[in-house]
Enzyme design. Structure first.
Site, PDB file in Angstrom:
ATOM      1  N   TRP A   1      -2.366 -26.124 -51.118  1.00 15.87           N
ATOM      2  CA  TRP A   1      -1.841 -27.219 -51.817  1.00 15.87           C
ATOM      3  C   TRP A   1      -0.519 -27.742 -51.014  1.00 15.87           C
ATOM      4  CZ3 TRP A   1       3.093 -27.157 -53.881  1.00 15.87           C
ATOM      5  CH2 TRP A   1       3.472 -28.172 -54.524  1.00 15.87           C
ATOM      6  N   HIS A   2       0.034 -26.505 -50.355  1.00 20.69           N
ATOM      7  CA  HIS A   2       1.243 -26.734 -49.665  1.00 20.69           C
ATOM      8  C   HIS A   2       1.277 -27.546 -48.458  1.00 20.69           C
ATOM      9  CE1 HIS A   2       2.490 -23.457 -52.216  1.00 20.69           C
ATOM     10  NE2 HIS A   2       3.620 -23.564 -52.252  1.00 20.69           N
ATOM     11  N   GLY A   3      -0.005 -27.778 -47.765  1.00 23.61           N
ATOM     12  CA  GLY A   3      -0.076 -28.408 -46.598  1.00 23.61           C
ATOM     13  C   GLY A   3      -1.400 -28.530 -45.979  1.00 23.61           C
TER      14      GLY A   3
ATOM     15  N   PHE B   1       5.232 -31.406 -49.103  1.00 18.81           N
ATOM     16  CA  PHE B   1       4.262 -30.637 -49.638  1.00 18.81           C
ATOM     17  C   PHE B   1       3.692 -31.864 -50.848  1.00 18.81           C
ATOM     18  CE2 PHE B   1       6.817 -26.705 -49.085  1.00 18.81           C
ATOM     19  CZ  PHE B   1       5.968 -26.774 -47.749  1.00 18.81           C
TER      20      PHE B   1
END
Lengths: 360, 468
Positions: free
Chosen positions: B323-325, B468
């Site tokens: 989800w962060h990247g 993000f």
């Protein structure tokens, strides 16, 4: 309300209604203003700025100066105060002059530095020679807007001046809004000493940043520094560019300058209010304001109409005229676009003689 | 427009003054919606259309989910909402990652890959508002929420500017009910909000942005630095990330609070976590709880055999990392955390601890958890494979040929922050602060604000979580 990290509480319902809100607002403003003012007073001047050591020198020797030259780099690299003093001494007019010029100063910055100098304790100036300002709004907006130096001159007075100029500026409104915003932002950064905390602490701890001029150099040259003695990458690049094509390039630039000098401004965008305020502040300090044009390589089309219109206190001596002063526009007297030491000494003699003649 | 910018101060003052100056609650909501789109448009006005699209889709899906004649099609509508939201997110955020990864695999196999990467700009905050709108339709589908009747209210829930670009991820079930009750200025705890905003500003502008300079210097060439610098920079980076994100959350919660709305807590002193499971209950709570409620539990949670639970944990934490990247480093980051959580569960199942050893074990746990988390951030940081391996080797194996030493000017920050953190955790001054007379509290807040501005980093650093 829920609070992150539970570092504050979500208590109170209607805290501080009515009168409480006024007290809260006043208390907040007072607390903010006190700390901001203290920070402002303790914020050192930018360390990469030749004005900073010069101000320090003047604070130490307020009674050693009676004539001040102030302006951009063409003032800094052109006036040799010991030479000016020597000529005037010989002409029976002893003077103790000082070069307050610095590279890249905008007119607003010059005005701010001038006001700071005039507020120094014990300084008694007779004459202040100022590079004739054009107060061009855009000239104060460049890639240096984010530097400490630019923030430093954004006093409320200068910001107000910049905003007033919006009315007269002949630029698209979007540009004007953007420029106004940049000046307002810098005014805010200055008023709050934004990001200056570390510098303030270091300064309070006695740490001194390297300065572009030492106090010994100022003792010796009275604020002057020859262009060829500057050992920075930027100065070296400037010199290399100049030297690369000097034989052909300089005569070409001189011809171009002569041609551009014939253009005359209609002064429709000139900020006369700023000029009058500057005259007033110098006179209020007990000094006589005088304007001039240094031996720069660029035209000053606003000067002649200003002089003809009687807006200046003197008929300004003009030195960016290669036809009148050809000796200042040769390879022997130039280092880059600025004069070299030899050129500066030639110029200082001419200027001192002009001063003496004006006094006569 | 960053919360630490002068622009935001001016923007918020106007938003605040007009908001409370309006008499009718409907007019206030219209105003806030307008402000939210202006705020988002300040980054790139083109992406306002993306939020609008997401808003329309989920608003209509929400309404269709409760229509009596649509009972048999409910699954279809919720699937449409999930696919539309994840489709947008997948395209803008992950398309190039999948193409590049596919290309790499095909090249390795000696085959031609048909797709090419596209020049896609990642819309700011898309990961945050996508999860928000998803929570809305899923909650209606589950019967936990009634659909909102006003499109304006729903649009405000999606676009509310304090939390729009970097969270906290607000659940519809928490926020929408607030929109149906008129807000009152008298109900706003201004002191608490201003205090929280100031704390957030200090974390972001004074701590995180100043540390960023040193951290960037180290990670530009980690092989050149010695082991002490490696630990120093890695710890700095952990503090930088924490102060950056929790500072932003603080300012978001405070801004919303000043407008009369409550946002959820996002951090609960994560550096006091005694193990990695505890850490994820304290770090980015709005995301971890979202993943727990909408992914981990639907997958079966821990209601099965141990391997089944571990599969669910791994999937959840790997997706959390992802989800962060869009990068393998984020997947590895998630996998490392999953491994640590599983190791902790296994260890707890076999250990034989007594209560007497608890305080010492907790202290060791806190230190180990911080050390582990900081170490995984080396992987998290997109520095490239070689620098990441160099930094990991120096940090975990104490092995490096580098001799340079980082500036130690910020070293004092660690004990200072630890003490402040501890005092805040124990709420040492909370009562005194609440009871302080108005003029004292606001005088201190004013002075603190001026001081915070002075110690802010000179250049604005973009928030790390914006990416993000």
């Amino acid at each position: 309300m829920p609070t992150d990290d539970e570092s504050t509480t979500a208590a109170a319902d209607a805290r501080g209604a009515g009168g409480g809100r006024v007290v809260a607002a006043i208390a907040w403003l007072v607390g903010f203003a006190l700390v901001a003012a203290a920070g402002r007073a303790l914020t050192p001047w930018p360390e990469d700025f030749a004005v900073t050591p010069k101000l320090a020198w003047l604070r130490e020797h307020p009674d050693a100066v009676d004539t001040l030259f102030i302006g951009k780099s063409h003032v800094f690299r052109s006036f040799v105060p010991p030479v000016v003093d020597e000529v005037l001494e010989k002409r029976g007019r002893p003077t103790r002059s000082f070069n307050m010029g610095a590279e890249g100063m905008s007119d607003c910055e010059i005005d701010h530095v001038l006001r700071t100098v005039l507020e120094l304790d014990g300084l008694q100036l007779d004459t202040v020679w100022i590079e004739t300002p054009d107060w061009v709004w855009r000239s104060a907006v460049d890639e240096n807007m984010d530097t400490n130096r630019s923030v430093n001159w954004h006093t409320p007075r200068q910001v107000a001046r910049m905003l007033r100029r919006l009315v007269y500026l002949d630029e698209p409104w979007r540009d004007r809004v953007e420029l106004a915003w940049m000046h307002l932002r810098n005014g805010w950064l200055r008023a709050t000493s934004y990001g200056q905390g570390r510098r303030i602490v270091r300064s309070l701890l006695g740490h001194r940043e390297p300065q572009p001029l030492t106090q010994e150099e100022i003792d010796r040259e009275r604020g002057f520094q020859a262009a060829e003695e500057v050992d920075t990458t930027e100065a070296r690049i400037r010199r290399e560019r100049f030297a690369e094509n000097a034989e052909e390039g300089l005569p070409q630039r001189v011809r171009h300058l002569v041609k551009r000098n014939r253009i005359v401004d209609d002064l429709s965008h000139y900020d006369f209010g700023a000029l009058e305020a500057q005259l007033d502040v110098v006179r209020a300090a007990g000094a006589e304001p005088r304007y001039f044009v240094p031996p720069a390589m660029h035209p000053t089309q606003w000067v002649a109409p200003l002089a003809e219109g009687g807006h200046l206190p003197n008929d300004p001596p003009v030195f960016n005229d290669p036809q009148r002063h050809p000796q200042l526009f040769t390879l022997e007297t130039r280092w880059d676009s600025h004069l070299n030491r030899r050129g500066a000494e030639v110029f200082s003699r001419i200027f001192a003689n002009t001063m003496a003649r004006d006094d006569d | 427009m960053l919360f630490t910018e002068f622009r935001y101060l001016a923007f918020f003052l106007v938003a605040f003054a007009v908001h409370w100056g309006l008499k009718r609650d409907g007019a206030r909501k219209n105003w806030l919606l307008l402000c939210s789109y202006v705020f988002y448009g300040a980054w790139d006005w083109r992406f306002c259309s993306l939020i609008l699209l997401s808003t329309f889709i989920d608003y209509n899906c929400g309404r269709m989910l409760v229509r009596p004649d649509q009972a048999t099609r409910r699954r279809l509508w919720v699937t449409l909402s999930v696919c539309a939201n994840l489709g947008l997110l997948g395209f803008f955020k992950y398309y190039n990652f999948f193409v590049e990864s596919g290309e790499g695999l095909f090249t390795w196999l000696g085959l031609d890959f048909p797709a090419r990467t596209l020049d896609i700009v990642l819309p700011v905050g898309i990961s945050f508002y996508t999860f928000q709108t998803l929570s809305y339709t899923i909650d209606i589908y589950r019967g936990n929420l009634r659909p909102v009747t006003s499109l304006r209210d729903f649009a405000l829930f999606v676009g509310f500017f304090p939390q729009l670009v970097a969270g906290p991820i607000v659940r519809a079930v928490d926020f929408l009910p607030q929109l149906s009750v008129p807000r009152r200025l008298a109900g706003v705890d201004v002191r608490a909000c201003l205090t929280l905003f100031l704390i957030g500003f200090v974390k972001k502008a004074c701590v995180s942005d100043n540390l960023a300079v040193v951290v960037d210097e180290y990670f530009a060439s980690p092989a050149a630095y010695d082991v002490v610098s490696s630990w120093q920079a890695t710890f700095y980076y952990a503090v930088q990330i924490y102060c950056d994100f929790s500072g932003y959350s603080d300012m978001a919660i405070a801004s919303a609070g000043l407008l009369g709305y409550e946002l959820c807590i996002n951090f609960r002193f994560p550096f006091f976590a005694t193990n990695i499971g505890d850490f994820w209950r304290r770090w980015h709570v709005s995301l971890s709880s979202w993943l727990r409620d909408y992914l981990y539990i639907p997958l079966g949670g821990n209601r099965g055999s141990r391997p089944f639970t571990y599969r669910n944990l791994t999937l959840t934490l790997v997706l959390c990392g992802f989800w962060h990247g869009a990068g393998w480093n984020y997947i590895v980051f998630g996998a490392l955390h999953a491994a640590a959580v599983i190791a902790r569960v296994e260890w707890r199942a076999h250990r034989n601890a007594t209560d007497a050893s608890r305080p010492l074990a907790d202290l060791v746990g806190v230190l180990l958890t911080f050390w582990f988390f900081a170490g995984t951030l080396i992987v998290f940081r997109p520095s490239g494979l070689a620098p990441t391996l160099e930094a990991l080797r120096a940090y975990a194996l104490l092995d490096t040929a580098g001799t340079l030493r980082l500036e130690t000017g910020f070293a004092w920050l660690f004990p200072a922050l630890a003490v402040v953190h501890l005092l805040a955790w124990r709420r040492t001054f909370a009562t005194a602060w609440e009871r302080a007379p108005t003029w004292v509290a606001y005088g201190v807040l004013g002075a603190g604000s001026a001081l915070a501005l002075q110690f802010a980093a000179r250049d604005y650093q973009p928030f790390l979580y914006f990416q993000f």
